[in-house]
Scaffold this active site. Structure first.
Site, PDB file in Angstrom:
ATOM      1  N   ILE A   1     -72.871  54.060  -6.132  1.00 43.97           N
ATOM      2  CA  ILE A   1     -73.471  54.422  -4.842  1.00 43.97           C
ATOM      3  C   ILE A   1     -74.245  55.732  -4.928  1.00 43.97           C
ATOM      4  CG2 ILE A   1     -71.818  53.136  -3.465  1.00 43.97           C
ATOM      5  CD1 ILE A   1     -70.246  55.679  -3.027  1.00 43.97           C
ATOM      6  N   GLU A   2     -75.106  55.951  -3.919  1.00 39.81           N
ATOM      7  CA  GLU A   2     -76.014  57.107  -3.873  1.00 39.81           C
ATOM      8  C   GLU A   2     -76.918  57.161  -5.101  1.00 39.81           C
ATOM      9  OE1 GLU A   2     -76.300  58.616  -1.186  1.00 39.81           O
ATOM     10  OE2 GLU A   2     -74.402  58.216  -0.177  1.00 39.81           O
ATOM     11  N   GLY A   3     -77.303  56.003  -5.596  1.00 38.64           N
ATOM     12  CA  GLY A   3     -78.128  55.909  -6.800  1.00 38.64           C
ATOM     13  C   GLY A   3     -77.254  55.727  -8.024  1.00 38.64           C
TER      14      GLY A   3
END
Length: 379
Positions: free
Chosen positions: A364-366
């Site tokens: 998540i978040e890249g």
């Protein structure tokens, strides 16, 4: 618990952290395992954190925030994750949902929504990803067409954390041509007709934190709900990404620290061949590497936060912190399972859950591959 050095500027910050430790130890730790088994979202716990001022720490006092530097907020987030990652992630999501509004909204928007978000009265969510648009946001197809002082929004968003429990969605949609330059961020009240959250995804971990598709079916959005300028939504998203990476990195450090502390205590008590297993080099060296990597990850996170608090660009440092800290959490939780042996593989001990939770942090978040790409480009 392995001793952790904290960095605070004054007694106010130290008192704040003491409150956080009390809440984490007394309210979060006793509930985490049972909630994760039942899969029930701990709304009352998030509300408690809101009443305690922990959802608004890095925001101005004018709107109910704590006016604290990011370095303090991230240490708080780490401590919450140490006791219950899903709740720390919910705090992180709330801060991110408020970030775009705080930075790019006008005072009317802030006056209306920020106090509700920072108190926890309304939960927020960022709706970016779609079935064909994950890291590649140029693939966003959810579209908003101009009409009579507003927009008509249609499309489906995927992987929306807080999906179904959020009262306000920040929806990134296409209002212009192809590419990132055609995106706009619209705030959408979840009570609006045509906002249709779907059933939560069945995830490997974080059963308590709902993640779902959200369908927007001909949703009417007033122009007053647009964040920033039309077709400049990527400016909002980019700022959210940078802060999101720092938040995830702090959560990763907290989770890794929990795994280390648990493994150390187990290794002191578990006796084999007449000695506690921590006395064996194979185990002791494993724990030593875990402790060193966690200390390095924490230092990266705090250094990135200090750069951010100084008002300097911190995108590369945020990517480095996210990459290193989440990889560290994956190694630490996996090694904690190894230290416990067969006991680490059963649900009687929390390390198997922590290992499953750590995997999410690398995504998540890249994804961490995207972080490496961002870091390489900065070179």
């Amino acid at each position: 618990m392995v001793k952790v050095e904290r960095h605070f500027a004054d007694d106010t910050q130290r008192d704040l952290f003491a409150l956080v430790e009390e809440i984490a130890d007394k309210e979060l730790a006793p509930r985490a395992a049972e909630h994760e088994r039942s899969g029930r979202f701990p709304r009352e716990t998030v509300e408690l954190l809101g009443r305690s001022g922990l959802l608004g720490l890095p925001f101005p006092e004018r709107w109910g925030g704590g006016d604290q530097p990011y370095a303090v907020y991230l240490q708080v987030l780490e401590r919450l994750a140490y006791r219950w990652f899903a709740v720390a992630e919910s705090v992180h999501l709330q801060v991110l949902a408020a970030h775009g509004l705080a930075r790019f909204g006008d005072d009317g928007q802030r006056d209306r929504w920020l106090p509700q978000l920072l108190s926890g009265e309304v939960l927020g969510a960022n709706a970016l990803s779609e079935a064909d648009a994950g890291s590649d946001l140029e693939g966003i197809r959810t579209a908003a067409v101009r009409e009579d002082g507003g927009y008509r929004l249609s499309g489906t968003k995927s992987w929306v954390s807080h999906g179904g429990v959020a009262g306000l969605y920040n929806v990134y949609c296409r209002t212009g041509g192809p590419g990132l330059g055609g995106l706009t961020c619209l705030m959408v009240d979840a009570r609006t007709e045509g906002v249709l959250p779907q059933r939560p995804e069945h995830k490997m971990a974080l059963a308590t934190l709902p993640t779902a598709q959200v369908v927007f079916q001909d949703v009417r959005v007033d122009e007053s709900m647009r964040l920033g300028r039309q077709n400049r939504g990527m400016l909002v998203a980019a700022s959210v990404f940078d802060h999101g990476r720092l938040g995830i990195a702090a959560c990763a450090v907290g989770l890794a620290q929990a795994a280390l502390d648990y493994a150390v205590e187990y290794a002191k008590e578990r006796v084999q061949f007449g000695s506690p297993v921590i006395a064996f080099q194979g185990v002791g060296f494993l724990l030593a590497d875990m402790a060193t990597q966690i200390a390095a990850a924490r230092a990266l996170v705090l250094e990135a936060a200090r750069i951010r608090d100084a008002g300097r660009p911190f995108s590369t440092q945020a990517a480095q912190a996210k990459l290193f800290a989440t990889d560290c959490a994956m190694r630490a939780t996996t090694d904690a399972v190894q230290v416990l042996g067969g006991h680490g593989y059963v649900q009687d001990h929390p390390v198997e859950r922590w290992m499953r939770e750590a995997k999410l942090l690398q995504i998540i978040e890249g994804t961490n591959q995207i972080q490496r790409l961002a870091i390489a480009r900065s070179l």
